[in-house]
Design a protein around this motif. Structure first.
Motif, PDB file in Angstrom:
ATOM      1  N   VAL A 397      62.368  33.344  27.334  1.00 24.12           N
ATOM      2  CA  VAL A 397      63.408  32.326  27.178  1.00 24.12           C
ATOM      3  C   VAL A 397      63.205  31.186  28.168  1.00 24.12           C
ATOM      4  O   VAL A 397      63.331  30.006  27.815  1.00 24.12           O
ATOM      5  N   ASP A 398      62.875  31.528  29.429  1.00 31.18           N
ATOM      6  CA  ASP A 398      62.736  30.478  30.433  1.00 31.18           C
ATOM      7  C   ASP A 398      61.477  29.643  30.246  1.00 31.18           C
ATOM      8  O   ASP A 398      61.320  28.594  30.881  1.00 31.18           O
ATOM      9  N   GLU A 399      60.555  30.082  29.381  1.00 36.23           N
ATOM     10  CA  GLU A 399      59.345  29.319  29.103  1.00 36.23           C
ATOM     11  C   GLU A 399      59.407  28.614  27.751  1.00 36.23           C
ATOM     12  O   GLU A 399      58.501  27.849  27.408  1.00 36.23           O
ATOM     13  N   PHE A 400      60.438  28.874  26.970  1.00 33.73           N
ATOM     14  CA  PHE A 400      60.547  28.287  25.630  1.00 33.73           C
ATOM     15  C   PHE A 400      60.909  26.813  25.736  1.00 33.73           C
ATOM     16  O   PHE A 400      61.741  26.408  26.555  1.00 33.73           O
ATOM     17  N   ASP A 401      60.285  25.992  24.900  1.00 31.18           N
ATOM     18  CA  ASP A 401      60.499  24.540  24.942  1.00 31.18           C
ATOM     19  C   ASP A 401      61.654  24.147  24.026  1.00 31.18           C
ATOM     20  O   ASP A 401      61.460  23.733  22.883  1.00 31.18           O
ATOM     21  N   PHE A 402      62.876  24.263  24.536  1.00 31.38           N
ATOM     22  CA  PHE A 402      64.052  23.858  23.771  1.00 31.38           C
ATOM     23  C   PHE A 402      64.048  22.351  23.540  1.00 31.38           C
ATOM     24  O   PHE A 402      64.510  21.870  22.497  1.00 31.38           O
ATOM     25  N   ASP A 403      63.528  21.585  24.518  1.00 30.74           N
ATOM     26  CA  ASP A 403      63.501  20.127  24.385  1.00 30.74           C
ATOM     27  C   ASP A 403      62.702  19.691  23.167  1.00 30.74           C
ATOM     28  O   ASP A 403      63.043  18.709  22.505  1.00 30.74           O
ATOM     29  N   ALA A 404      61.617  20.411  22.872  1.00 29.93           N
ATOM     30  CA  ALA A 404      60.790  20.042  21.719  1.00 29.93           C
ATOM     31  C   ALA A 404      61.587  20.167  20.424  1.00 29.93           C
ATOM     32  O   ALA A 404      61.468  19.323  19.529  1.00 29.93           O
ATOM     33  N   VAL A 428      70.128  32.252  25.820  1.00 31.09           N
ATOM     34  CA  VAL A 428      69.549  31.377  24.804  1.00 31.09           C
ATOM     35  C   VAL A 428      70.591  30.381  24.315  1.00 31.09           C
ATOM     36  O   VAL A 428      70.330  29.182  24.197  1.00 31.09           O
ATOM     37  N   ALA A 429      71.797  30.877  24.013  1.00 25.66           N
ATOM     38  CA  ALA A 429      72.853  30.007  23.509  1.00 25.66           C
ATOM     39  C   ALA A 429      73.231  28.934  24.528  1.00 25.66           C
ATOM     40  O   ALA A 429      73.445  27.765  24.175  1.00 25.66           O
ATOM     41  N   LYS A 430      73.277  29.322  25.796  1.00 23.93           N
ATOM     42  CA  LYS A 430      73.662  28.376  26.841  1.00 23.93           C
ATOM     43  C   LYS A 430      72.649  27.240  26.964  1.00 23.93           C
ATOM     44  O   LYS A 430      73.015  26.050  26.983  1.00 23.93           O
ATOM     45  N   ILE A 431      71.364  27.595  27.020  1.00 22.55           N
ATOM     46  CA  ILE A 431      70.330  26.569  27.156  1.00 22.55           C
ATOM     47  C   ILE A 431      70.275  25.692  25.903  1.00 22.55           C
ATOM     48  O   ILE A 431      70.097  24.474  25.982  1.00 22.55           O
ATOM     49  N   ALA A 432      70.440  26.299  24.737  1.00 25.03           N
ATOM     50  CA  ALA A 432      70.400  25.547  23.484  1.00 25.03           C
ATOM     51  C   ALA A 432      71.537  24.539  23.425  1.00 25.03           C
ATOM     52  O   ALA A 432      71.346  23.389  23.010  1.00 25.03           O
ATOM     53  N   ARG A 433      72.742  24.955  23.838  1.00 25.79           N
ATOM     54  CA  ARG A 433      73.883  24.033  23.816  1.00 25.79           C
ATOM     55  C   ARG A 433      73.674  22.890  24.804  1.00 25.79           C
ATOM     56  O   ARG A 433      74.009  21.735  24.520  1.00 25.79           O
ATOM     57  N   ASP A 452      62.153  27.280  38.706  1.00 26.54           N
ATOM     58  CA  ASP A 452      62.855  28.346  39.430  1.00 26.54           C
ATOM     59  C   ASP A 452      62.748  28.143  40.939  1.00 26.54           C
ATOM     60  O   ASP A 452      63.716  28.388  41.677  1.00 26.54           O
ATOM     61  N   GLU A 453      61.584  27.697  41.410  1.00 25.58           N
ATOM     62  CA  GLU A 453      61.427  27.441  42.840  1.00 25.58           C
ATOM     63  C   GLU A 453      62.340  26.310  43.288  1.00 25.58           C
ATOM     64  O   GLU A 453      62.935  26.366  44.371  1.00 25.58           O
ATOM     65  N   ARG A 454      62.471  25.273  42.477  1.00 20.53           N
ATOM     66  CA  ARG A 454      63.330  24.152  42.841  1.00 20.53           C
ATOM     67  C   ARG A 454      64.783  24.570  42.915  1.00 20.53           C
ATOM     68  O   ARG A 454      65.524  24.151  43.806  1.00 20.53           O
ATOM     69  N   GLY A 473      72.306  22.303  36.826  1.00 25.53           N
ATOM     70  CA  GLY A 473      71.895  21.685  35.576  1.00 25.53           C
ATOM     71  C   GLY A 473      71.166  20.370  35.807  1.00 25.53           C
ATOM     72  O   GLY A 473      70.168  20.064  35.150  1.00 25.53           O
ATOM     73  N   SER A 474      71.656  19.568  36.775  1.00 24.42           N
ATOM     74  CA  SER A 474      71.002  18.296  37.072  1.00 24.42           C
ATOM     75  C   SER A 474      69.619  18.524  37.666  1.00 24.42           C
ATOM     76  O   SER A 474      68.661  17.819  37.335  1.00 24.42           O
ATOM     77  N   VAL A 475      69.493  19.530  38.526  1.00 24.67           N
ATOM     78  CA  VAL A 475      68.190  19.833  39.131  1.00 24.67           C
ATOM     79  C   VAL A 475      67.227  20.367  38.080  1.00 24.67           C
ATOM     80  O   VAL A 475      66.038  20.034  38.067  1.00 24.67           O
ATOM     81  N   ARG A 476      67.730  21.178  37.142  1.00 22.07           N
ATOM     82  CA  ARG A 476      66.864  21.675  36.069  1.00 22.07           C
ATOM     83  C   ARG A 476      66.317  20.535  35.220  1.00 22.07           C
ATOM     84  O   ARG A 476      65.172  20.554  34.782  1.00 22.07           O
ATOM     85  N   GLY A 477      67.150  19.530  34.966  1.00 19.91           N
ATOM     86  CA  GLY A 477      66.742  18.438  34.091  1.00 19.91           C
ATOM     87  C   GLY A 477      65.979  17.331  34.778  1.00 19.91           C
ATOM     88  O   GLY A 477      65.435  16.450  34.120  1.00 19.91           O
ATOM     89  N   ASN A 478      65.948  17.336  36.120  1.00 19.80           N
ATOM     90  CA  ASN A 478      65.251  16.296  36.867  1.00 19.80           C
ATOM     91  C   ASN A 478      64.169  16.951  37.707  1.00 19.80           C
ATOM     92  O   ASN A 478      64.446  17.497  38.779  1.00 19.80           O
ATOM     93  N   GLY A 479      62.938  16.912  37.194  1.00 19.96           N
ATOM     94  CA  GLY A 479      61.849  17.632  37.832  1.00 19.96           C
ATOM     95  C   GLY A 479      61.490  17.124  39.210  1.00 19.96           C
ATOM     96  O   GLY A 479      60.681  17.748  39.894  1.00 19.96           O
ATOM     97  N   TRP A 480      62.043  15.994  39.643  1.00 22.00           N
ATOM     98  CA  TRP A 480      61.726  15.454  40.959  1.00 22.00           C
ATOM     99  C   TRP A 480      62.773  15.834  42.002  1.00 22.00           C
ATOM    100  O   TRP A 480      62.666  15.436  43.153  1.00 22.00           O
ATOM    101  N   TYR A 481      63.813  16.599  41.608  1.00 23.26           N
ATOM    102  CA  TYR A 481      64.820  17.046  42.558  1.00 23.26           C
ATOM    103  C   TYR A 481      64.405  18.369  43.185  1.00 23.26           C
ATOM    104  O   TYR A 481      63.938  19.294  42.505  1.00 23.26           O
TER     105      TYR A 481
END
Length: 573
Positions: A397-404, A428-433, A452-454, A473-481
């Motif tokens: 789940v953590d490697e699945f490309d939901f963004d695609a 899965v439902a949480k990340i999809a939403r 995960d390290e970030r 959520g903001s850190v997950r979506g911003n790879g530079w944080y």
């Protein structure tokens, strides 16, 4: 053989003085029409206008390349077919909106189809079928390319001259030419007229261009020798070291391998010419052509393995499906070129390559045309494959490309994402939403392999779990944080009842605002960042920061952030 067919045979084209004038007028009018279709007072390019523009561009161009003094009815029909095909593709592509994600490939497939159909039509394939002489088709492939390129160069030079004249006249306060250049209708008409005039002149000189073709193929055949030597060394090195050496050297070997295979294809045909009697007697050139012909198949096979490996690792996507098509065509040519010298023990292998060229060109033309039609939905195929990989556990789940699914597969991907949002698996439902709520695609090309390290790098200086989740959520979506240890501080509420948070990392302060009433958004737009000017000011004070640093808010005629007792950033109150 009919007169119309004879007129198109190599070496028999007659000079037609009116051709340059007719083509200049034809393409100038076509350009003018394109302008009024695409930009009537700044109107949007709706599907109807896009279709008309495509018909007005490609139809007249096809007619210009095929028109002859004694042969205009069949070229007119061919041009009409080309106009209808490209208009249909343009209509489909422009009306797709976000329902599909591979519209550019439909247009590319249509262009490939008409590009291959042009020399086949000129050689009379529609009349002669498989009895079409190879030398005619090969002749038109090269003369079309040379005359088209020459017309483009002439158009560019014409524009350069026009700009120089505009500057010259403007120097004496005559702005007529400059004003004309600024008019959209003039640009389209002038380009069409220049291209048409140059094309007409060049089409009148096909005998000379045929001679130039021989010179070009001679130069190319010389290049074939070093390329053949280099490819032989490359393939032996790969064979000795294993395919893994190629994967380790580059992340995208498939485009490189296909490009080299195409170069080999061009150079092989530069050596073998139209017939055996035209081939150079130089043994080095003949052996180079043989090596290149044999090398195309292993190059295409390596590209196929590369594509298959990537699909096995990441699954299907519309781009990878189109890549499969390209690799399949390359493999087909590679097999034909590889088998040709083996059959008959080298005898007549060049003639068999020429025969394969004709058959594969027709097959590729038909394939490209079929793929441009609305018969296959590569987005739906890809979405089903990605869902199957997730449901089977082939991808975590953590490697699945939901963004695609949200951005790359069209409606089929978003429907699949909606299905995952209703999944019984809460993660899965949480990340999809969260992915469904994205308003912009996260930055592509950034491989966030350390998410995960970030997240583990965050140290919260507040206990509000809802606010913490928004920060995550903001850190997950911003790879530079939070690439390094960072601290999150609660700054309270702003004037719009949003919660303010400061992310302190490496002595820099990034302020974000969150609406706790909304769902957690992992996209880069999920938080409202401080304005750019404030961010620049904050970077003026950047104390050293470590994982053990004490990060706090102190009173200072207002409030500001301190790291180990040293002020960081600008006061925020």
């Amino acid at each position: 053989m009919s007169e119309g067919e004879t007129d198109q045979a190599p070496g028999t084209q007659a000079d037609w003085p009116l051709r340059p004038w007719m083509l200049a007028a034809l393409l100038a009018l076509a350009g003018l029409a394109v302008h009024f279709v695409t930009d009537p007072a700044g109107a949007d390019l709706v599907p109807r206008r896009a279709a008309l523009a495509a018909a007005l561009v490609f139809g007249p161009l096809a007619f210009a390349f095929t028109l002859d003094r004694a042969r205009w009815k069949e070229p007119l029909v061919f041009a009409g077919v080309v106009a209808l095909v490209m208009a249909g593709i343009a209509w489909r592509a422009s009306s797709a909106g976000e329902r599909h994600a591979d519209q550019a490939f439909w247009v590319a497939a249509g262009l490939v189809a008409i590009t291959l159909a042009l020399p086949l039509f000129q050689a009379g394939f529609h009349r002669l079928r498989w009895r079409t002489a190879y030398d005619r088709t090969h002749f038109h492939v090269w003369t079309d390319a040379i005359s088209g390129a020459g017309a483009l160069v002439f158009t560019g030079v014409s524009w350069l001259l026009l700009v120089l004249l505009a500057a010259l006249f403007s120097a004496i306060d005559i702005d007529l030419v400059e004003d004309l250049i600024d008019e959209g209708w003039f640009g389209w008409s002038f380009s069409g007229a220049a291209f048409g005039a140059a094309l007409g002149v060049l089409r009148n000189q096909l005998k000379i261009i045929g001679t130039l073709q021989s010179v070009v193929m001679l130069v190319f055949s010389i290049i074939a020798v070093p390329l053949a030597v280099a490819l032989a060394i490359f393939l032996l090195a790969v064979l000795a070291s294993g395919i893994s050496v190629l994967w380790n050297a580059t992340e995208s070997p498939t485009p490189l391998l296909l490009s080299v295979a195409v170069a080999g294809f061009v150079l092989v045909n530069a050596v073998i010419r139209n017939a055996d009697h035209e081939v150079s007697g130089n043994r080095a050139l003949r052996w180079a052509a043989l090596v290149l012909a044999l090398a195309i198949f292993p190059l295409a096979l390596l590209a196929a393995i590369s594509t298959g490996t990537r699909i096995a690792e990441y699954g299907l996507s519309p781009e990878r499906l189109w890549g499969i098509v390209a690799v399949a065509v390359a493999v087909a040519y590679g097999v034909a070129y590889f088998v040709a010298p083996i059959r008959g023990r080298m005898a007549g292998w060049m003639d068999r390559v020429r025969c394969a060229n004709m058959h594969l060109a027709v097959a590729t033309c038909v394939l490209a045309f079929v793929l441009a039609l609305p018969l296959f939905d590569f987005g739906a195929i890809s979405a089903r494959n990605q869902l199957a990989r997730l449901e089977s556990g082939k991808v975590a789940v953590d490697e699945f490309d939901f963004d695609a699914l949200r951005w790359d597969f069209g409606d089929a991907g978003r429907n699949a994402l909606a299905k995952l949002a209703r999944s019984d698996d809460p993660e899965v439902a949480k990340i999809a939403r969260a992915t469904q709520s994205q308003e912009a695609r996260p930055y592509r090309g950034f491989e966030d392999n350390n998410r995960d390290e970030r997240l583990a790098n965050i140290r919260f200086e507040f206990a509000d779990e809802a606010l913490r989740e928004h920060v995550r959520g903001s850190v997950r979506g911003n790879g530079w944080y939070c690439d390094s240890p960072c601290v999150a501080l609660d700054l309270g509420t702003d004037g719009e009842d949003r919660r303010k948070v400061a992310i302190v990392e490496n002595g820099n302060v990034q302020k974000l605002s969150f609406d706790l009433g909304k769902a957690v958004d992992d996209s880069p737009t999920g938080a409202v960042a401080q304005d750019e000017e404030a961010a620049i000011k904050d970077m003026e004070n950047t104390p050293d920061q470590t994982a053990q640093s004490k990060v706090e808010i102190r009173e200072w005629t207002g409030r500001r952030i301190y790291i180990d007792g040293k002020p960081a950033g600008q006061p925020f109150e």
